[in-house]
Design a protein around this motif. Structure first.
Motif, mmCIF file in Angstrom:
data_model
loop_
_atom_site.group_PDB
_atom_site.id
_atom_site.type_symbol
_atom_site.label_atom_id
_atom_site.label_comp_id
_atom_site.label_asym_id
_atom_site.label_seq_id
_atom_site.Cartn_x
_atom_site.Cartn_y
_atom_site.Cartn_z
ATOM 1 N N SER A 167 -0.497 46.773 80.420
ATOM 2 C CA SER A 167 0.874 47.111 80.050
ATOM 3 C C SER A 167 1.156 48.570 80.358
ATOM 4 O O SER A 167 0.265 49.404 80.300
ATOM 5 N N MET A 168 2.412 48.831 80.648
ATOM 6 C CA MET A 168 2.792 50.200 80.979
ATOM 7 C C MET A 168 2.778 51.087 79.741
ATOM 8 O O MET A 168 3.110 50.649 78.649
ATOM 9 N N THR A 169 2.402 52.343 79.900
ATOM 10 C CA THR A 169 2.410 53.254 78.763
ATOM 11 C C THR A 169 3.831 53.789 78.556
ATOM 12 O O THR A 169 4.598 53.940 79.518
ATOM 13 N N TYR A 170 4.113 54.039 77.306
ATOM 14 C CA TYR A 170 5.439 54.543 76.910
ATOM 15 C C TYR A 170 5.622 55.970 77.396
ATOM 16 O O TYR A 170 4.754 56.817 77.243
ATOM 17 N N ASP A 171 6.786 56.245 77.984
ATOM 18 C CA ASP A 171 7.159 57.597 78.411
ATOM 19 C C ASP A 171 8.302 58.056 77.498
ATOM 20 O O ASP A 171 9.379 57.472 77.500
ATOM 21 N N SER A 172 8.020 59.080 76.728
ATOM 22 C CA SER A 172 8.987 59.533 75.712
ATOM 23 C C SER A 172 10.170 60.329 76.275
ATOM 24 O O SER A 172 11.112 60.627 75.544
ATOM 25 N N ALA A 173 10.108 60.677 77.542
ATOM 26 C CA ALA A 173 11.111 61.595 78.109
ATOM 27 C C ALA A 173 12.550 61.112 77.914
ATOM 28 O O ALA A 173 13.414 61.894 77.504
ATOM 29 N N ALA A 174 12.810 59.842 78.174
ATOM 30 C CA ALA A 174 14.187 59.334 78.072
ATOM 31 C C ALA A 174 14.688 59.395 76.630
ATOM 32 O O ALA A 174 15.825 59.826 76.379
ATOM 33 N N ASP A 175 13.854 58.988 75.681
ATOM 34 C CA ASP A 175 14.252 59.036 74.272
ATOM 35 C C ASP A 175 14.449 60.477 73.816
ATOM 36 O O ASP A 175 15.374 60.789 73.057
ATOM 37 N N THR A 176 13.568 61.365 74.260
ATOM 38 C CA THR A 176 13.698 62.780 73.903
ATOM 39 C C THR A 176 14.983 63.351 74.479
ATOM 40 O O THR A 176 15.721 64.071 73.798
ATOM 41 N N GLN A 177 15.268 63.027 75.728
ATOM 42 C CA GLN A 177 16.486 63.516 76.370
ATOM 43 C C GLN A 177 17.724 63.031 75.619
ATOM 44 O O GLN A 177 18.671 63.798 75.411
ATOM 45 N N GLU A 178 17.709 61.767 75.195
ATOM 46 C CA GLU A 178 18.837 61.216 74.441
ATOM 47 C C GLU A 178 18.992 61.948 73.095
ATOM 48 O O GLU A 178 20.106 62.276 72.685
ATOM 49 N N HIS A 179 17.871 62.233 72.446
ATOM 50 C CA HIS A 179 17.917 62.973 71.178
ATOM 51 C C HIS A 179 18.504 64.375 71.399
ATOM 52 O O HIS A 179 19.374 64.824 70.642
ATOM 53 N N ILE A 180 18.046 65.053 72.429
ATOM 54 C CA ILE A 180 18.555 66.390 72.758
ATOM 55 C C ILE A 180 20.071 66.329 72.989
ATOM 56 O O ILE A 180 20.831 67.169 72.489
ATOM 57 N N THR A 181 20.521 65.332 73.722
ATOM 58 C CA THR A 181 21.947 65.147 73.992
ATOM 59 C C THR A 181 22.733 64.978 72.700
ATOM 60 O O THR A 181 23.798 65.581 72.522
ATOM 61 N N GLN A 182 22.199 64.158 71.791
ATOM 62 C CA GLN A 182 22.879 63.906 70.516
ATOM 63 C C GLN A 182 22.946 65.171 69.652
ATOM 64 O O GLN A 182 23.960 65.438 69.002
ATOM 65 N N VAL A 183 21.862 65.952 69.632
ATOM 66 C CA VAL A 183 21.848 67.194 68.852
ATOM 67 C C VAL A 183 22.827 68.194 69.459
ATOM 68 O O VAL A 183 23.619 68.822 68.741
ATOM 69 N N ARG A 184 22.806 68.317 70.785
ATOM 70 C CA ARG A 184 23.738 69.236 71.463
ATOM 71 C C ARG A 184 25.180 68.898 71.131
ATOM 72 O O ARG A 184 26.004 69.790 70.877
ATOM 73 N N LYS A 185 25.491 67.602 71.167
ATOM 74 C CA LYS A 185 26.849 67.144 70.882
ATOM 75 C C LYS A 185 27.286 67.627 69.496
ATOM 76 O O LYS A 185 28.400 68.125 69.316
ATOM 77 N N ARG A 186 26.389 67.512 68.541
ATOM 78 C CA ARG A 186 26.709 67.901 67.170
ATOM 79 C C ARG A 186 26.775 69.422 67.009
ATOM 80 O O ARG A 186 27.638 69.938 66.279
ATOM 81 N N LEU A 187 25.899 70.139 67.673
ATOM 82 C CA LEU A 187 25.968 71.608 67.639
ATOM 83 C C LEU A 187 27.281 72.091 68.251
ATOM 84 O O LEU A 187 27.934 72.990 67.710
ATOM 85 N N HIS A 188 27.690 71.478 69.367
ATOM 86 C CA HIS A 188 28.956 71.878 69.997
ATOM 87 C C HIS A 188 30.144 71.580 69.086
ATOM 88 O O HIS A 188 31.124 72.337 69.068
ATOM 89 N N LYS A 189 30.030 70.499 68.309
ATOM 90 C CA LYS A 189 31.082 70.179 67.342
ATOM 91 C C LYS A 189 31.164 71.271 66.265
ATOM 92 O O LYS A 189 32.258 71.706 65.886
ATOM 93 N N MET A 190 30.014 71.740 65.788
ATOM 94 C CA MET A 190 29.978 72.828 64.806
ATOM 95 C C MET A 190 30.531 74.123 65.418
ATOM 96 O O MET A 190 31.297 74.841 64.774
#
Length: 150
Positions: A1-24
């Motif tokens: 089985s393929m090993t999990y690559d966290s990059a996409a999930d991390t990138q999505e999390h970063i995007t979500q945090v940025r969105k909220r910081l920009h709102k603040m």
């Protein structure tokens, strides 16, 4: 089985945090644009015209200072009602505030301490701790933030 690559999930999390910081940040921009504009029109302006010069010579929190504020009561009441960065705006004071109110309040206190001949921001924080029932924890956070606003 393929090993999990966290990059996409991390990138999505970063995007979500940025969105909220920009709102603040957008909220802070609005606060900066709107701060104390109610003081420039009636009924506040007339009272500040008369009483601001008198406050300058007074020590923050002193009996004379409080007596002068009492004279301005109607204008100050209007100001507190129109401006959420004042603890007096809320029935439960600082506990009613959000983070943007707190940041604007801290910036206001920093700038206000410049208006008194013996202004001392650190001392005014202690006075405001008593005046508004600020917890030790919140006071520490506000004090830690002083270098950010001076």
């Amino acid at each position: 089985s393929m090993t999990y690559d966290s990059a996409a999930d991390t990138q999505e999390h970063i995007t979500q945090v940025r969105k909220r910081l920009h709102k603040m940040i957008a909220g802070l921009h609005d606060r900066a644009d709107m701060h104390d504009l109610s003081k420039l029109s009636s009924p506040e302006k007339e009272a500040y015209d008369e009483l601001t010069p008198r406050l300058v010579g007074l020590t923050y929190g002193s009996d004379e200072y409080r007596a002068t504020l009492r004279e301005m009561k109607p204008a100050i009441k209007h100001h507190y009602e129109a401006n959420t960065h004042h603890p007096e705006h809320y029935p439960d004071g600082i506990a009613g505030m959000d983070l943007l109110d707190l940041v604007e309040m801290l910036c206001d206190w920093a700038a206000a301490s410049l208006r008194h001949k013996d202004g001392d921001f650190a001392k005014s924080l202690q006075i405001n701790k008593e005046r508004f029932g600020i917890s030790d924890q919140l006071l520490a956070i506000l004090a830690n933030s002083v270098p950010l606003v001076e």
